[in-house]
Design a protein around this motif. Structure first.
Motif, PDB file in Angstrom:
ATOM      1  N   VAL A 172      31.513  56.579  -4.128  1.00 26.96           N
ATOM      2  CA  VAL A 172      30.415  55.738  -4.613  1.00 26.96           C
ATOM      3  C   VAL A 172      30.012  54.730  -3.546  1.00 26.96           C
ATOM      4  CG1 VAL A 172      29.776  53.978  -6.306  1.00 26.96           C
ATOM      5  CG2 VAL A 172      31.028  56.009  -7.038  1.00 26.96           C
ATOM      6  N   LYS A 173      30.993  54.135  -2.893  1.00 23.38           N
ATOM      7  CA  LYS A 173      30.720  53.143  -1.838  1.00 23.38           C
ATOM      8  C   LYS A 173      29.944  53.767  -0.685  1.00 23.38           C
ATOM      9  CE  LYS A 173      33.177  50.312   1.578  1.00 23.38           C
ATOM     10  NZ  LYS A 173      34.510  49.857   2.055  1.00 23.38           N
ATOM     11  N   TYR A 174      30.397  54.918  -0.190  1.00 24.00           N
ATOM     12  CA  TYR A 174      29.726  55.551   0.946  1.00 24.00           C
ATOM     13  C   TYR A 174      28.329  56.036   0.590  1.00 24.00           C
ATOM     14  CZ  TYR A 174      34.128  55.492   3.563  1.00 24.00           C
ATOM     15  OH  TYR A 174      35.256  55.104   4.234  1.00 24.00           O
ATOM     16  N   LYS A 175      28.152  56.495  -0.650  1.00 25.37           N
ATOM     17  CA  LYS A 175      26.828  56.977  -1.053  1.00 25.37           C
ATOM     18  C   LYS A 175      25.802  55.850  -1.047  1.00 25.37           C
ATOM     19  CE  LYS A 175      27.578  61.199  -3.674  1.00 25.37           C
ATOM     20  NZ  LYS A 175      27.336  61.901  -4.966  1.00 25.37           N
ATOM     21  N   ARG A 176      26.242  54.653  -1.393  1.00 24.64           N
ATOM     22  CA  ARG A 176      25.315  53.520  -1.366  1.00 24.64           C
ATOM     23  C   ARG A 176      24.839  53.244   0.051  1.00 24.64           C
ATOM     24  NH1 ARG A 176      28.017  49.044  -5.491  1.00 24.64           N
ATOM     25  NH2 ARG A 176      28.041  50.374  -7.349  1.00 24.64           N
ATOM     26  N   TRP A 177      25.743  53.306   1.014  1.00 24.37           N
ATOM     27  CA  TRP A 177      25.372  53.048   2.403  1.00 24.37           C
ATOM     28  C   TRP A 177      24.542  54.192   2.973  1.00 24.37           C
ATOM     29  CZ3 TRP A 177      25.456  48.457   4.348  1.00 24.37           C
ATOM     30  CH2 TRP A 177      26.402  47.504   3.929  1.00 24.37           C
ATOM     31  N   ALA A 178      24.694  55.391   2.401  1.00 22.21           N
ATOM     32  CA  ALA A 178      23.971  56.549   2.938  1.00 22.21           C
ATOM     33  C   ALA A 178      22.530  56.615   2.453  1.00 22.21           C
ATOM     34  CB  ALA A 178      24.699  57.841   2.553  1.00 22.21           C
ATOM     35  N   LEU A 179      22.195  55.894   1.387  1.00 25.17           N
ATOM     36  CA  LEU A 179      20.843  55.963   0.829  1.00 25.17           C
ATOM     37  C   LEU A 179      19.746  55.638   1.848  1.00 25.17           C
ATOM     38  CD1 LEU A 179      21.156  54.522  -2.797  1.00 25.17           C
ATOM     39  CD2 LEU A 179      20.354  56.796  -2.132  1.00 25.17           C
ATOM     40  N   PRO A 180      19.886  54.554   2.642  1.00 24.29           N
ATOM     41  CA  PRO A 180      18.829  54.280   3.635  1.00 24.29           C
ATOM     42  C   PRO A 180      18.669  55.394   4.652  1.00 24.29           C
ATOM     43  CG  PRO A 180      20.225  52.349   3.311  1.00 24.29           C
ATOM     44  CD  PRO A 180      20.896  53.484   2.612  1.00 24.29           C
ATOM     45  N   ILE A 181      19.781  56.001   5.081  1.00 21.75           N
ATOM     46  CA  ILE A 181      19.711  57.115   6.038  1.00 21.75           C
ATOM     47  C   ILE A 181      18.962  58.284   5.406  1.00 21.75           C
ATOM     48  CG2 ILE A 181      21.083  58.737   7.405  1.00 21.75           C
ATOM     49  CD1 ILE A 181      23.312  56.633   7.422  1.00 21.75           C
ATOM     50  N   THR A 182      19.252  58.534   4.128  1.00 20.63           N
ATOM     51  CA  THR A 182      18.582  59.612   3.408  1.00 20.63           C
ATOM     52  C   THR A 182      17.072  59.396   3.372  1.00 20.63           C
ATOM     53  OG1 THR A 182      20.540  59.901   2.008  1.00 20.63           O
ATOM     54  CG2 THR A 182      18.472  60.844   1.210  1.00 20.63           C
ATOM     55  N   ALA A 183      16.648  58.140   3.192  1.00 18.27           N
ATOM     56  CA  ALA A 183      15.207  57.835   3.145  1.00 18.27           C
ATOM     57  C   ALA A 183      14.519  58.242   4.439  1.00 18.27           C
ATOM     58  CB  ALA A 183      15.006  56.340   2.881  1.00 18.27           C
ATOM     59  N   PHE A 184      15.139  57.968   5.585  1.00 17.78           N
ATOM     60  CA  PHE A 184      14.549  58.333   6.875  1.00 17.78           C
ATOM     61  C   PHE A 184      14.539  59.855   7.067  1.00 17.78           C
ATOM     62  CE2 PHE A 184      15.568  53.895   7.815  1.00 17.78           C
ATOM     63  CZ  PHE A 184      14.427  53.495   8.486  1.00 17.78           C
ATOM     64  N   ILE A 185      15.637  60.512   6.737  1.00 18.80           N
ATOM     65  CA  ILE A 185      15.721  61.967   6.923  1.00 18.80           C
ATOM     66  C   ILE A 185      14.673  62.684   6.075  1.00 18.80           C
ATOM     67  CG2 ILE A 185      17.164  64.000   6.506  1.00 18.80           C
ATOM     68  CD1 ILE A 185      19.593  62.270   7.224  1.00 18.80           C
ATOM     69  N   LEU A 186      14.558  62.306   4.797  1.00 22.03           N
ATOM     70  CA  LEU A 186      13.601  62.962   3.912  1.00 22.03           C
ATOM     71  C   LEU A 186      12.164  62.652   4.325  1.00 22.03           C
ATOM     72  CD1 LEU A 186      15.273  62.515   0.396  1.00 22.03           C
ATOM     73  CD2 LEU A 186      15.314  64.506   1.909  1.00 22.03           C
ATOM     74  N   THR A 187      11.920  61.465   4.852  1.00 22.49           N
ATOM     75  CA  THR A 187      10.578  61.123   5.327  1.00 22.49           C
ATOM     76  C   THR A 187      10.167  62.025   6.486  1.00 22.49           C
ATOM     77  OG1 THR A 187      10.748  58.803   4.630  1.00 22.49           O
ATOM     78  CG2 THR A 187       9.190  59.308   6.392  1.00 22.49           C
ATOM     79  N   VAL A 188      11.046  62.197   7.462  1.00 21.55           N
ATOM     80  CA  VAL A 188      10.731  63.033   8.624  1.00 21.55           C
ATOM     81  C   VAL A 188      10.514  64.483   8.200  1.00 21.55           C
ATOM     82  CG1 VAL A 188      11.608  63.945  10.810  1.00 21.55           C
ATOM     83  CG2 VAL A 188      11.924  61.526  10.251  1.00 21.55           C
ATOM     84  N   ILE A 189      11.389  65.006   7.325  1.00 22.60           N
ATOM     85  CA  ILE A 189      11.226  66.391   6.861  1.00 22.60           C
ATOM     86  C   ILE A 189       9.900  66.550   6.135  1.00 22.60           C
ATOM     87  CG2 ILE A 189      12.120  68.138   5.263  1.00 22.60           C
ATOM     88  CD1 ILE A 189      14.919  67.185   5.869  1.00 22.60           C
ATOM     89  N   ALA A 190       9.579  65.608   5.247  1.00 24.08           N
ATOM     90  CA  ALA A 190       8.342  65.711   4.463  1.00 24.08           C
ATOM     91  C   ALA A 190       7.109  65.692   5.357  1.00 24.08           C
ATOM     92  CB  ALA A 190       8.288  64.564   3.452  1.00 24.08           C
ATOM     93  N   VAL A 191       7.094  64.819   6.353  1.00 23.42           N
ATOM     94  CA  VAL A 191       5.940  64.747   7.265  1.00 23.42           C
ATOM     95  C   VAL A 191       5.823  66.026   8.088  1.00 23.42           C
ATOM     96  CG1 VAL A 191       4.926  63.523   9.223  1.00 23.42           C
ATOM     97  CG2 VAL A 191       6.022  62.236   7.397  1.00 23.42           C
ATOM     98  N   ALA A 192       6.951  66.498   8.609  1.00 26.33           N
ATOM     99  CA  ALA A 192       6.933  67.701   9.443  1.00 26.33           C
ATOM    100  C   ALA A 192       6.450  68.918   8.660  1.00 26.33           C
ATOM    101  CB  ALA A 192       8.327  67.960  10.008  1.00 26.33           C
ATOM    102  N   VAL A 193       6.808  68.996   7.397  1.00 26.52           N
ATOM    103  CA  VAL A 193       6.432  70.152   6.572  1.00 26.52           C
ATOM    104  C   VAL A 193       4.959  70.099   6.176  1.00 26.52           C
ATOM    105  CG1 VAL A 193       6.763  71.191   4.282  1.00 26.52           C
ATOM    106  CG2 VAL A 193       8.743  70.613   5.686  1.00 26.52           C
TER     107      VAL A 193
END
Length: 359
Positions: free
Chosen positions: A273-294
């Protein structure tokens, strides 16, 4: 900030807000239709129901935030591509990386909001959401560890029960041991069961027996029943499975340290649970780049193809996230790797799709 940055950033944030405002009420209505019967049967008060759905809004919004973010970017970027706006932007001499900048600015804003929510606001909502759920919707069915429970209360005190019934708040084959500073046994208490008497705020031990070590001899004390107090709560025997979700950033770190000291068997669940909270911001950047590229490339199938691909990627991401999360909770798999592996995989996918879109 240029006109281009303001234009895309505005579309980024407005589309995400509209997506949330459209789908969260639908989720609330669907959930209400599914659970209204249980609420009536268990006579849930109206004020608690209203608070519950307030907490549900925050809880489900946080759970689905990355997906809504992903689909909203695909939606408005596909619109830009279908209207040949992206072609015009790139033809004017703007590089693809420069075109991506306002998206990354939007991802930064969203990442900060997601991080603050997950650290402080969502835990409070999660507590209210789960307490209502197990009080009125899943009465007496809280998910707890109920067999072979061992806890270290502090440096000197240890407790053990072979089984625990959360509904009746009874533990069987109870043992309490206290050790001296030199790790020698001071005394040991055992009982066939321990029950929490809430109205009197005491513990009731049945077939009580205490063995006190005095030098090389022992003093035995036994009773058929003994009412006493201990420096632990009955819930400390076996915390509910969602307990880590209800802790804010500071409380969660302290809770994890306490559980490590106690030797909790499900410590990986809390660390995850702790690590998932810290990973959320990274996920936002990764999904943004994938969405734009697609979605930045104009396709024959139009927006429908992009949305279909986006939904597929979103479900694959959720699948890997759940698989590795389950591995961390139910085996010795590292919680850190369980969070990193899906993000690394999709990070590499984002880089590949970005290079392809640039060409």
């Amino acid at each position: 900030m240029s006109i281009l940055d303001k234009y895309i950033l505005k579309r980024y944030l407005v589309t995400l807000a509209v997506m949330l405002l459209l789908f969260i009420p639908i989720s609330i209505l669907a959930h209400l239709a599914e659970q209204i019967g249980k609420m009536q049967d268990n006579e849930a008060p109206l004020n608690e129901i209203l608070v519950y759905f307030g907490n549900f809004t925050i809880y489900i919004g946080n759970e689905l935030f990355p997906i809504f973010l992903f689909l909203s970017i695909i939606f408005f970027t596909s619109r830009l591509a279908s209207n040949t706006e992206i072609i015009a932007i790139l033809s004017s001499g703007v590089s693809y990386i420069r075109f991506l900048r306002p998206y990354l600015m939007g991802a930064t804003i969203v990442a900060i909001v997601m991080l603050l929510m997950s650290m402080f606001l969502v835990p409070t909502a999660s507590k209210g959401f789960n307490e209502f759920k197990y009080k009125y919707l899943k009465k007496g069915r809280e998910n707890r560890q109920t067999e072979n429970i061992f806890n270290q209360l502090n440096e000197h005190d240890f407790i053990y029960v072979s089984s625990f019934n959360p509904a009746r708040q009874i533990g069987n084959n109870f043992t309490f041991e206290r050790f001296n500073d030199d790790n020698t046994l001071d005394f040991k208490i055992s009982a066939s069961n321990i029950r929490w008497i809430e109205k009197d705020s005491i513990y009731r031990l049945t077939t009580y027996k205490k063995r006190k070590i005095v030098g090389d001899s022992s003093i035995i004390e036994s009773k058929q029943r003994l009412d006493t107090i201990f420096n632990f709560r009955i819930d400390d025997l076996t915390p509910v499975s969602y307990v880590a979700e209800t802790k804010n950033f500071i409380e969660l770190n302290q809770f994890i340290e306490d559980q490590k000291r106690k030797g909790a068997s499900n410590i990986n669940t809390y660390i995850l649970v702790k690590y998932k909270r810290w990973a959320l911001p990274i996920t936002a950047f990764i999904l943004t780049v994938i969405a734009v590229a697609v979605s930045s490339v104009k396709r024959r199938g139009g927006m429908g193809v992009n949305l279909a691909f986006g939904i597929l990627v979103a479900f694959v991401y959720i699948f890997f996230d759940r698989v590795f999360g389950t591995l961390a909770q139910q085996s010795g798999f590292s919680p850190l790797l369980a969070v990193l592996i899906p993000n690394i995989m999709f990070g590499l996918l984002a880089i590949y799709l970005l290079q392809k879109a640039k060409r």
